[in-house]
Design a protein around this motif. Structure first.
Motif, PDB file in Angstrom:
ATOM      1  N   GLU A  25       0.811  -1.224   0.000  1.00  0.00           N
ATOM      2  CA  GLU A  25       0.000   0.000   0.000  1.00  0.00           C
ATOM      3  C   GLU A  25       0.846   1.276   0.000  1.00  0.00           C
ATOM      4  N   ARG A  26       2.168   1.115   0.057  1.00  0.00           N
ATOM      5  CA  ARG A  26       3.105   2.248   0.060  1.00  0.00           C
ATOM      6  C   ARG A  26       2.876   3.197   1.238  1.00  0.00           C
ATOM      7  N   ILE A  27       2.743   2.589   2.420  1.00  0.00           N
ATOM      8  CA  ILE A  27       2.650   3.357   3.663  1.00  0.00           C
ATOM      9  C   ILE A  27       3.666   2.770   4.632  1.00  0.00           C
ATOM     10  N   GLY A  28       3.895   3.429   5.749  1.00  0.00           N
ATOM     11  CA  GLY A  28       4.846   2.943   6.732  1.00  0.00           C
ATOM     12  C   GLY A  28       4.313   1.737   7.499  1.00  0.00           C
ATOM     13  N   ALA A  29       5.168   0.765   7.719  1.00  0.00           N
ATOM     14  CA  ALA A  29       4.764  -0.439   8.451  1.00  0.00           C
ATOM     15  C   ALA A  29       4.351  -0.104   9.880  1.00  0.00           C
ATOM     16  N   GLU A  30       5.086   0.802  10.520  1.00  0.00           N
ATOM     17  CA  GLU A  30       4.748   1.188  11.900  1.00  0.00           C
ATOM     18  C   GLU A  30       3.416   1.928  11.943  1.00  0.00           C
ATOM     19  N   THR A  31       3.156   2.738  10.926  1.00  0.00           N
ATOM     20  CA  THR A  31       1.873   3.433  10.845  1.00  0.00           C
ATOM     21  C   THR A  31       0.740   2.421  10.788  1.00  0.00           C
ATOM     22  N   LEU A  32       0.869   1.438   9.925  1.00  0.00           N
ATOM     23  CA  LEU A  32      -0.159   0.407   9.794  1.00  0.00           C
ATOM     24  C   LEU A  32      -0.303  -0.395  11.079  1.00  0.00           C
TER      25      LEU A  32
END
Length: 102
Positions: A38-45
């Motif tokens: 999804e091209r987002i940060g792993a920690e954010t998710l």
């Protein structure tokens, strides 16, 4: 300042995480795979997933709704404290002016 991510992207990422979580040995590994896709940060998710569990009631903690209410009440409290300080200053000023006239 944190960047704003489209709510649709957040919902899709959380849905994908729920669907594929069982295929990975840990939440962190599942988050890393979905976040890359999804091209987002792993920690954010990962943080979103934990907050979603709290909001659903499956994990203890402060829900998003409660957090917003606390934030709103703190802002209201700060405004009220400022109002009280202004009223105290005005009362002192008027009291001093009345003594000067008497």
């Amino acid at each position: 300042m944190p960047k704003r991510i489209d709510p649709a992207v957040k919902e899709r990422a959380l849905r994908l995480l729920r669907e594929h979580r069982g295929q990975y040995p840990s939440l962190t590994a599942a988050c890393a795979a979905v976040a890359r896709q999804e091209r987002i940060g792993a920690e954010t998710l990962r943080r979103w997933a934990l907050q979603a569990e709290i909001d659903e009631g499956t994990r203890p903690g402060t829900t998003s709704e409660e957090h917003e209410q606390i934030k709103r009440l703190k802002a209201e409290n700060a405004r009220l404290r400022e109002d009280v300080a202004i009223l105290k200053a005005a009362t002192t000023y008027v009291g001093d002016r009345c003594q000067a006239v008497a």
